[in-house]
Design a protein around this motif. Sequence first.
Motif, PDB file in Angstrom:
ATOM      1  N   HIS A  51      47.531  33.099   9.788  1.00 54.62           N
ATOM      2  CA  HIS A  51      46.601  33.527   9.715  1.00 54.62           C
ATOM      3  C   HIS A  51      46.757  35.648  11.244  1.00 54.62           C
ATOM      4  O   HIS A  51      47.767  35.342  11.542  1.00 54.62           O
ATOM      5  CB  HIS A  51      45.897  33.271  10.574  1.00 54.62           C
ATOM      6  CG  HIS A  51      44.313  33.880  10.941  1.00 54.62           C
ATOM      7  ND1 HIS A  51      43.890  34.134  12.509  1.00 54.62           N
ATOM      8  CD2 HIS A  51      42.786  33.714  10.571  1.00 54.62           C
ATOM      9  CE1 HIS A  51      43.313  35.362  12.270  1.00 54.62           C
ATOM     10  NE2 HIS A  51      42.577  34.306  11.928  1.00 54.62           N
ATOM     11  N   THR A  78      45.327  39.378  12.167  1.00 53.01           N
ATOM     12  CA  THR A  78      44.078  40.263  11.967  1.00 53.01           C
ATOM     13  C   THR A  78      44.235  41.539  12.377  1.00 53.01           C
ATOM     14  O   THR A  78      45.657  41.239  12.866  1.00 53.01           O
ATOM     15  CB  THR A  78      43.614  40.069  13.456  1.00 53.01           C
ATOM     16  OG1 THR A  78      44.238  39.652  14.556  1.00 53.01           O
ATOM     17  CG2 THR A  78      42.519  38.873  13.894  1.00 53.01           C
ATOM     18  N   SER A 126      44.036  35.203   6.027  1.00 51.43           N
ATOM     19  CA  SER A 126      44.149  33.925   5.847  1.00 51.43           C
ATOM     20  C   SER A 126      45.190  33.751   4.511  1.00 51.43           C
ATOM     21  O   SER A 126      44.823  33.714   3.504  1.00 51.43           O
ATOM     22  CB  SER A 126      42.871  32.654   5.677  1.00 51.43           C
ATOM     23  OG  SER A 126      42.672  32.907   6.774  1.00 51.43           O
ATOM     24  N   GLU A 168      40.267  39.892   8.830  1.00 55.32           N
ATOM     25  CA  GLU A 168      41.274  38.754   8.998  1.00 55.32           C
ATOM     26  C   GLU A 168      41.619  38.469   7.498  1.00 55.32           C
ATOM     27  O   GLU A 168      40.908  38.720   6.743  1.00 55.32           O
ATOM     28  CB  GLU A 168      40.170  37.725   9.879  1.00 55.32           C
ATOM     29  CG  GLU A 168      39.354  36.917   8.549  1.00 55.32           C
ATOM     30  CD  GLU A 168      39.130  35.995   9.619  1.00 55.32           C
ATOM     31  OE1 GLU A 168      39.510  35.174  10.826  1.00 55.32           O
ATOM     32  OE2 GLU A 168      38.233  35.094   9.011  1.00 55.32           O
TER      33      GLU A 168
END
Length: 143
Positions: free
Chosen positions: A133, A135, A121, A119
């Motif tokens: 954000h 993934t 951020s 992930e």
Amino acid sequence: MELTPVMNPEALNRFLETDFPQLHTDGKVFEVVDVSPGSVVMRLMPNERHLRPGGTVSGPTLFALADVGAYCAVLAHIGPVALAVTTSLNINFLRKPKPGPLTCTCRLLKLGKRLAVMEASIFDEDADDLVAHATATYSIPPR
């Protein structure tokens, strides 16, 4: 999951400069600033090319930051494998970033022999509110 990095920020930045010089076509704007077990922190210093009307960093630039950060997180833990490739990346744009430096923290969620999941951020530098954000999943070539 205990992950030990095998590349430090200097080695990752050197790898990007030698194997992906096109990343710095308009000057060096991407920089790995920290590597720790299971994560990498990357900094983006956007220039005029990365901005869009309305005084913000463009979505494609945020996507690139998440992707390059995720790539560096994988390489930091498996070594300089140029042919590790993105198989998927999903991003949510949450807030309008300021037209200035951004930081991206990429955390490995799973590191297998053939796939890595992480992930990313993204924050305005010196701010706590999440800008985006993401993934991502990377395919790791056989050794």
